[in-house]
Design a protein around this motif. Sequence first.
Motif, short mmCIF file in Angstrom:
data_model
loop_
_atom_site.label_atom_id
_atom_site.label_comp_id
_atom_site.label_asym_id
_atom_site.label_seq_id
_atom_site.Cartn_x
_atom_site.Cartn_y
_atom_site.Cartn_z
N VAL A 53 -17.19 -49.81 -49.67
CA VAL A 53 -16.73 -50.80 -48.71
C VAL A 53 -15.33 -50.42 -48.26
O VAL A 53 -14.43 -50.22 -49.09
N LEU A 54 -15.12 -50.31 -46.95
CA LEU A 54 -13.81 -50.03 -46.38
C LEU A 54 -13.50 -51.10 -45.34
O LEU A 54 -14.33 -51.38 -44.46
N ARG A 55 -12.33 -51.71 -45.45
CA ARG A 55 -11.93 -52.74 -44.50
C ARG A 55 -10.48 -52.51 -44.10
O ARG A 55 -9.65 -52.13 -44.93
N GLY A 56 -10.19 -52.77 -42.84
CA GLY A 56 -8.82 -52.66 -42.39
C GLY A 56 -8.59 -53.53 -41.17
O GLY A 56 -9.49 -53.72 -40.34
N SER A 57 -7.39 -54.10 -41.07
CA SER A 57 -7.03 -54.87 -39.89
C SER A 57 -5.54 -54.76 -39.66
O SER A 57 -4.76 -54.58 -40.60
N TYR A 58 -5.17 -54.84 -38.39
CA TYR A 58 -3.75 -54.81 -38.05
C TYR A 58 -3.47 -55.86 -36.99
O TYR A 58 -4.16 -55.93 -35.96
N GLN A 59 -2.46 -56.69 -37.25
CA GLN A 59 -2.03 -57.71 -36.30
C GLN A 59 -0.69 -57.28 -35.71
O GLN A 59 0.30 -57.12 -36.44
N PHE A 60 -0.66 -57.10 -34.39
CA PHE A 60 0.56 -56.68 -33.72
C PHE A 60 1.62 -57.78 -33.82
O PHE A 60 1.32 -58.97 -33.69
N GLN A 61 2.85 -57.36 -34.02
CA GLN A 61 3.91 -58.31 -34.33
C GLN A 61 4.88 -58.55 -33.17
O GLN A 61 5.70 -59.47 -33.25
N SER A 62 4.83 -57.75 -32.11
CA SER A 62 5.83 -57.89 -31.05
C SER A 62 5.27 -57.46 -29.72
O SER A 62 4.14 -56.96 -29.62
N ASN A 63 6.08 -57.67 -28.69
CA ASN A 63 5.77 -57.27 -27.31
C ASN A 63 4.55 -58.03 -26.78
O ASN A 63 4.13 -59.03 -27.33
N ALA A 64 3.93 -57.50 -25.73
CA ALA A 64 2.84 -58.21 -25.07
C ALA A 64 1.61 -58.33 -25.97
O ALA A 64 0.79 -59.24 -25.79
N ALA A 65 1.48 -57.42 -26.93
CA ALA A 65 0.31 -57.43 -27.81
C ALA A 65 0.50 -58.34 -29.02
O ALA A 65 -0.37 -58.38 -29.90
N ARG A 66 1.61 -59.07 -29.08
CA ARG A 66 1.89 -59.91 -30.24
C ARG A 66 0.71 -60.84 -30.52
O ARG A 66 0.23 -61.54 -29.63
N GLY A 67 0.23 -60.83 -31.76
CA GLY A 67 -0.88 -61.68 -32.15
C GLY A 67 -2.23 -61.00 -32.05
O GLY A 67 -3.21 -61.48 -32.64
N LEU A 68 -2.34 -59.90 -31.31
CA LEU A 68 -3.60 -59.17 -31.21
C LEU A 68 -3.95 -58.58 -32.57
O LEU A 68 -3.14 -57.91 -33.20
N THR A 69 -5.17 -58.81 -33.01
CA THR A 69 -5.65 -58.28 -34.29
C THR A 69 -6.83 -57.37 -34.03
O THR A 69 -7.82 -57.78 -33.38
#
Length: 698
Positions: A603-619
């Motif tokens: 099982v491999l899982r990964g996620s990244y939530q953008f922290q700044s700029n226009a992409a802030r909050g994008l996961t």
Amino acid sequence: MTSRLLTLSLCAGMLAVPAYAQDADKRLVSPAEENAAELEVVVYGRLSSERAVKVPQSVEVISNKALQDSRSETVGDAIRLVPGASRDGSVFDVFGDSYLVRGFPANQTVNGMTSNALRQARDTVSIERVEVLKGPASVLYGQLQPGAVINVVTKQPRREFASELTVEGARFNDWRATADVTGPLTAGGALRFRVTGAVDSADSQIDFWHRNHFVIAPTVVADLGDRTTLAVEALFMRNELDGFLNGLPAEGTVLANPNGRLSPSLGLTDPTFDPSIRENTEVTVRLEHRFNETLRARLGASWTHELTDEDGVFGLLGWDNPYRTLTRAVLSSRSKGDAVTAYGDIAAQFQTGSVRHELMFGADHTAFDRDNLSEVGLAPSLDLYAPQYEFNQKPDTFPLPDFGSRSAERNRDTGVFVQDRLVLTDTLRLVGGVRWSQFRQETSTVQGTGGIVEDSQDQTAWTSQLGVLYSPSDRVNLFANRTTSFLPVSGITAEGLSLDPETGVQYEIGTRTSFYGNRVVLTGALFHLKRGDVAVSDRDNPSALISIGEQVSEGVEISVSATPVTGLRLYGGYALVDAKTTEDTNDALVGKRMRNVPRHSLVLRGSYQFQSNAARGLTLGAIGTYTGERAGDLEDSFELPDYWRVDLNADYPLTETVSVGASIENALDQRYYTHAYSLFEVWPGAPRTWKVNIRARF
């Protein structure tokens, strides 16, 4: 289709109204998962929680964030996130969440209490998190399977108003809507409520397959003073399924067929067969009282009602014209059952000398009654390569009177248990427990030939638990345990007789180690698990059971979770499981691999939530699961191939209260098979499927 798209657009327009004044704390789902080393679980203490890192037994937690990221709609969907675990069922039969963990079946509990089986998949809409305690746990939870306890923690009412609405559309005309509303009923929230629910309608790649699903789960909690809490939870769930798929032949799916591969859209059921229906009603009442900071108690009762009305079509009886025309059997089943459980437990913290104790004592009793009518017949054979279905009326069937039956089952379970968790020193902890169980069963069966068979059994058993945790530092935890299980078999043989209870025992050693301020948590375990007096479906009469002998599973599990930088979450888990039959009534099966248990899984899982700029909050997220080759039946006569499944997902907040999401499941469009029971029962996996949703929180 046009009207549904219009409805979705209107809902999106209404929900997308900005609401910037909303307090972020009122959101029902945290934007990030909790730290893996700090998660608390109730599955190991029933009445009191414990940090997962301090439990001397392998435990994994699937948070609400992980449930949402993986788009898991049932508990069975989520189990694939745990290495060494798999769903022993299919989205195309949907009526049961059956799991295999470390090679053996697992049971489900709810909020740390023994749960009466729903016999259909539990929806995640009302679930806060899922705790998987691997290995037997009969001391606290009674008569369970040895593979694991999968504890469902339900969402509880809040003292402030909040709500969440979601509308989702997916490939194959799949539409799902969910709601979650909570808040106070009195000033200050001493009386508060929560209501969750879901409704969906879906087709699939299988011809004539369609599902209608509905669930609602209301909860009310009242504070009866500063120390006493009363909770009442209810659940009603209904599944209606057209085209119930009970698997396809191995020849043409995982084995060669001289006529070629079977179509991925092939179904065995004519569209004129009646839909299969299952309903469950569940009501639970819990009264908890804290006498002081060190003494607390709980009393509770639960009632579960089940109702089934099914017409299943399957090819289990074999080929009519080998490898092309399949004999079709029809199993009609009408059943209803009621289960009532009463329980009580008390937990006390105290000290004897330098040793700290958390002692728990409790008892429970369950009364379960079920009546079932089953009829077996033959439908016209089906040419799998040029199928001709009946579209105007239900096809004539030919009864097989020797196979049908009417049965009544009456079970009474009683248990008394004690568990003590001891802190001997700052570095050494012990856990010990014992349970006495009594099981009484009475069965009465009227067989198709008219004969009546009555049987009864009265069994008692002792189960035990012993665990040790050694923590040479705050970051290193070494553990070992021995746990046992006892499981009476709910069912009868073809002769109408009851079977001996199944038993289980596990030995396990392992470690949990954290690094870099708990940003990285490494877990590893070695285990040896044995299951005796194994009961399985009778191949000569699928509605009956037989006992075959003993099975052993042993192996190693390794997992690591990490949050190397803010917003990035990673998880990797690997399981090596060697599961074989060690004793059997058929000597030829000794040494054979156990059905549907891969030697290797990942099982491999990964996620990244953008922290700044226009992409802030994008996961952005991805999940990859590898399932190795598996035996397709008890005889290990054929093999299911290995496969990778890769899922991709993305979520983006349009405003503080409205977000949109999308996912692609089986992004590589692998043609794979989830599980099998026999040469005529192989379940296909779903092809590449896209989903989009809009979610609003208030």
